[in-house]
Design a protein around this motif. Sequence first.
Motif, PDB file in Angstrom:
ATOM      1  N   VAL A 172      15.047 -47.388  25.725  1.00 52.31           N
ATOM      2  CA  VAL A 172      15.482 -48.573  24.979  1.00 52.31           C
ATOM      3  C   VAL A 172      16.977 -48.465  24.697  1.00 52.31           C
ATOM      4  N   VAL A 173      17.708 -49.511  25.058  1.00 52.30           N
ATOM      5  CA  VAL A 173      19.156 -49.547  24.859  1.00 52.30           C
ATOM      6  C   VAL A 173      19.500 -50.700  23.925  1.00 52.30           C
ATOM      7  N   THR A 174      20.274 -50.389  22.888  1.00 46.49           N
ATOM      8  CA  THR A 174      20.715 -51.428  21.960  1.00 46.49           C
ATOM      9  C   THR A 174      21.995 -52.067  22.489  1.00 46.49           C
ATOM     10  N   GLY A 175      21.951 -53.379  22.679  1.00 46.34           N
ATOM     11  CA  GLY A 175      23.105 -54.088  23.206  1.00 46.34           C
ATOM     12  C   GLY A 175      22.768 -54.780  24.515  1.00 46.34           C
ATOM     13  N   PRO A 176      23.701 -55.562  25.041  1.00 44.81           N
ATOM     14  CA  PRO A 176      23.450 -56.340  26.257  1.00 44.81           C
ATOM     15  C   PRO A 176      23.428 -55.476  27.507  1.00 44.81           C
ATOM     16  N   GLU A 196      16.406 -47.241  38.545  1.00 44.02           N
ATOM     17  CA  GLU A 196      16.892 -47.049  37.171  1.00 44.02           C
ATOM     18  C   GLU A 196      16.573 -48.303  36.356  1.00 44.02           C
ATOM     19  N   ALA A 197      15.965 -48.135  35.186  1.00 44.63           N
ATOM     20  CA  ALA A 197      15.567 -49.294  34.378  1.00 44.63           C
ATOM     21  C   ALA A 197      15.611 -48.957  32.897  1.00 44.63           C
ATOM     22  N   ALA A 198      15.869 -49.986  32.079  1.00 44.69           N
ATOM     23  CA  ALA A 198      15.893 -49.819  30.628  1.00 44.69           C
ATOM     24  C   ALA A 198      15.516 -51.148  29.978  1.00 44.69           C
ATOM     25  N   LEU A 199      15.041 -51.063  28.757  1.00 49.57           N
ATOM     26  CA  LEU A 199      14.732 -52.244  27.952  1.00 49.57           C
ATOM     27  C   LEU A 199      15.901 -52.470  26.996  1.00 49.57           C
ATOM     28  N   TYR A 200      16.474 -53.676  27.026  1.00 45.38           N
ATOM     29  CA  TYR A 200      17.648 -53.996  26.210  1.00 45.38           C
ATOM     30  C   TYR A 200      17.257 -54.904  25.047  1.00 45.38           C
ATOM     31  N   VAL A 201      17.713 -54.549  23.841  1.00 53.61           N
ATOM     32  CA  VAL A 201      17.444 -55.348  22.645  1.00 53.61           C
ATOM     33  C   VAL A 201      18.695 -55.389  21.771  1.00 53.61           C
ATOM     34  N   ASP A 202      18.794 -56.420  20.962  1.00 60.02           N
ATOM     35  CA  ASP A 202      19.882 -56.485  19.990  1.00 60.02           C
ATOM     36  C   ASP A 202      19.648 -55.480  18.870  1.00 60.02           C
ATOM     37  N   ALA A 203      20.708 -55.133  18.159  1.00 58.43           N
ATOM     38  CA  ALA A 203      20.590 -54.238  17.013  1.00 58.43           C
ATOM     39  C   ALA A 203      19.671 -54.856  15.973  1.00 58.43           C
ATOM     40  N   GLY A 204      18.819 -54.038  15.393  1.00 61.68           N
ATOM     41  CA  GLY A 204      17.913 -54.502  14.350  1.00 61.68           C
ATOM     42  C   GLY A 204      16.563 -54.975  14.844  1.00 61.68           C
ATOM     43  N   VAL A 205      16.405 -55.107  16.157  1.00 58.16           N
ATOM     44  CA  VAL A 205      15.111 -55.527  16.701  1.00 58.16           C
ATOM     45  C   VAL A 205      14.116 -54.374  16.589  1.00 58.16           C
ATOM     46  N   VAL A 206      12.944 -54.656  16.038  1.00 59.11           N
ATOM     47  CA  VAL A 206      11.903 -53.643  15.873  1.00 59.11           C
ATOM     48  C   VAL A 206      10.883 -53.775  16.997  1.00 59.11           C
ATOM     49  N   LEU A 207      10.637 -52.695  17.695  1.00 57.14           N
ATOM     50  CA  LEU A 207       9.647 -52.652  18.770  1.00 57.14           C
ATOM     51  C   LEU A 207       8.427 -51.886  18.261  1.00 57.14           C
ATOM     52  N   PRO A 208       7.331 -52.570  17.974  1.00 54.09           N
ATOM     53  CA  PRO A 208       6.168 -51.885  17.395  1.00 54.09           C
ATOM     54  C   PRO A 208       5.605 -50.799  18.306  1.00 54.09           C
ATOM     55  N   LEU A 209       5.339 -49.642  17.705  1.00 55.33           N
ATOM     56  CA  LEU A 209       4.759 -48.500  18.407  1.00 55.33           C
ATOM     57  C   LEU A 209       5.603 -48.048  19.600  1.00 55.33           C
ATOM     58  N   ALA A 210       6.919 -48.263  19.508  1.00 55.77           N
ATOM     59  CA  ALA A 210       7.807 -47.867  20.600  1.00 55.77           C
ATOM     60  C   ALA A 210       7.750 -46.360  20.851  1.00 55.77           C
ATOM     61  N   ASP A 211       7.712 -45.561  19.792  1.00 55.09           N
ATOM     62  CA  ASP A 211       7.679 -44.107  19.955  1.00 55.09           C
ATOM     63  C   ASP A 211       6.407 -43.656  20.665  1.00 55.09           C
ATOM     64  N   GLU A 212       5.354 -44.421  20.476  1.00 55.27           N
ATOM     65  CA  GLU A 212       4.060 -44.083  21.080  1.00 55.27           C
ATOM     66  C   GLU A 212       4.000 -44.474  22.557  1.00 55.27           C
ATOM     67  N   ARG A 229      14.883 -67.459  23.450  1.00 56.10           N
ATOM     68  CA  ARG A 229      14.047 -66.657  22.560  1.00 56.10           C
ATOM     69  C   ARG A 229      14.059 -65.172  22.905  1.00 56.10           C
ATOM     70  N   LEU A 230      14.911 -64.748  23.820  1.00 52.92           N
ATOM     71  CA  LEU A 230      14.993 -63.334  24.155  1.00 52.92           C
ATOM     72  C   LEU A 230      15.537 -62.527  22.978  1.00 52.92           C
ATOM     73  N   ALA A 231      15.103 -61.287  22.878  1.00 48.08           N
ATOM     74  CA  ALA A 231      15.511 -60.417  21.777  1.00 48.08           C
ATOM     75  C   ALA A 231      16.812 -59.684  22.069  1.00 48.08           C
ATOM     76  N   VAL A 232      17.566 -60.163  23.062  1.00 48.76           N
ATOM     77  CA  VAL A 232      18.861 -59.583  23.371  1.00 48.76           C
ATOM     78  C   VAL A 232      19.828 -60.714  23.712  1.00 48.76           C
ATOM     79  N   SER A 233      21.060 -60.581  23.257  1.00 42.09           N
ATOM     80  CA  SER A 233      22.093 -61.573  23.559  1.00 42.09           C
ATOM     81  C   SER A 233      22.698 -61.236  24.918  1.00 42.09           C
ATOM     82  N   LEU A 234      22.681 -62.204  25.828  1.00 39.99           N
ATOM     83  CA  LEU A 234      23.125 -61.947  27.191  1.00 39.99           C
ATOM     84  C   LEU A 234      24.559 -62.407  27.418  1.00 39.99           C
TER      85      LEU A 234
END
Length: 324
Positions: free
Chosen positions: A73-77, A50-66, A94-99
């Motif tokens: 993708v999960v918003t939050g820690p 089981e795996a997911a990519l975690y990012v803070d709210a407002g982070v834009v992932l280019p071409l994520a839908d593609e 410099r990570l795009a998620v607060s741990l």
Amino acid sequence: MTIEGHELDAVCAAMRSTSRAGLAVHESPDGDAVGAAAGMLDLFDRLGVEAALYVDAGVVLPLADEFLPPGSVVTGPPPEATTLYALDCGSAARLAVSLPEAVKVAVNIDHHHDNTRFAELNVVDSRASSTSELVCAIAERLGLRFSPRAAAALYAGISFDTGHFQHGSTSAETLSWASRLVGLGADPTRVYRLLYETRSLASLRLWARAIEGVRPAAGGRALLAQLRVDDFVATGASDDETEGIVDALRSVPGVEVAALARPRGDDQVRVSLRSDGFDVSAVAGLRGGGGHRQAAGFTASGTVEEVTQWLSTVLDERLSTASF
């Protein structure tokens, strides 16, 4: 690449032994960050993890839908029980998620020369063209093949970080991986159009504003562009549509360093730097940023004007004494 076989073996062992994996990428994610994440998600799926990519709210992932699987993708820690993999990021700050304090970075996979080796296991190869290329090497060590979607994402990541195979980091191995990814289903024409030929009218108007206000520094050896909040409001463009502006400035003959400063949240400014030879990662490091010698960035407190003036002063000093 200079990555050692035992390092690859250690990553593979960690991937096989974990029950839940979390992925994190650097702030202001780019094509390589998304490509590497897509590749790792695909590998974990094939391993039954089981795996997911975690990012803070407002982070834009280019071409994520593609390129990224739906629901990946999960918003939050990440939860405390997650084994965290940092991808394409030079430092934990410099990570795009607060741990949460209880979540530590277990594995750090990156190709930035200024990586701080901040994880328990660090697989860092500054000679690799991209982190996407390193993920390809991990797949080979695991004996796994990527899905067509992941292959396209990794091809895009390699293309993005090599300036479509034009930068000095492009090696025979880089081109070999690109070829193999095409064999697995990546469509070079489609990826090229997605990365370099898909642009909105709003983004063109934003580009025009940035280029119109360009100011020289260091006697014309540097060009600095600025964007403000009202530029985004007036054009209707988003921050991810600034991609490519700084590279256009660098294409001017005689320009050794190009920079773009734009607002990011309250009292924060994001700066992107490009160079043909000068080490811009050293400049970014002065404000807590980093990256490659020829492509780097940082986020600093202040106004766009204040940060641009600081950058102009630093480039005046450093370019006057620089040797290539």
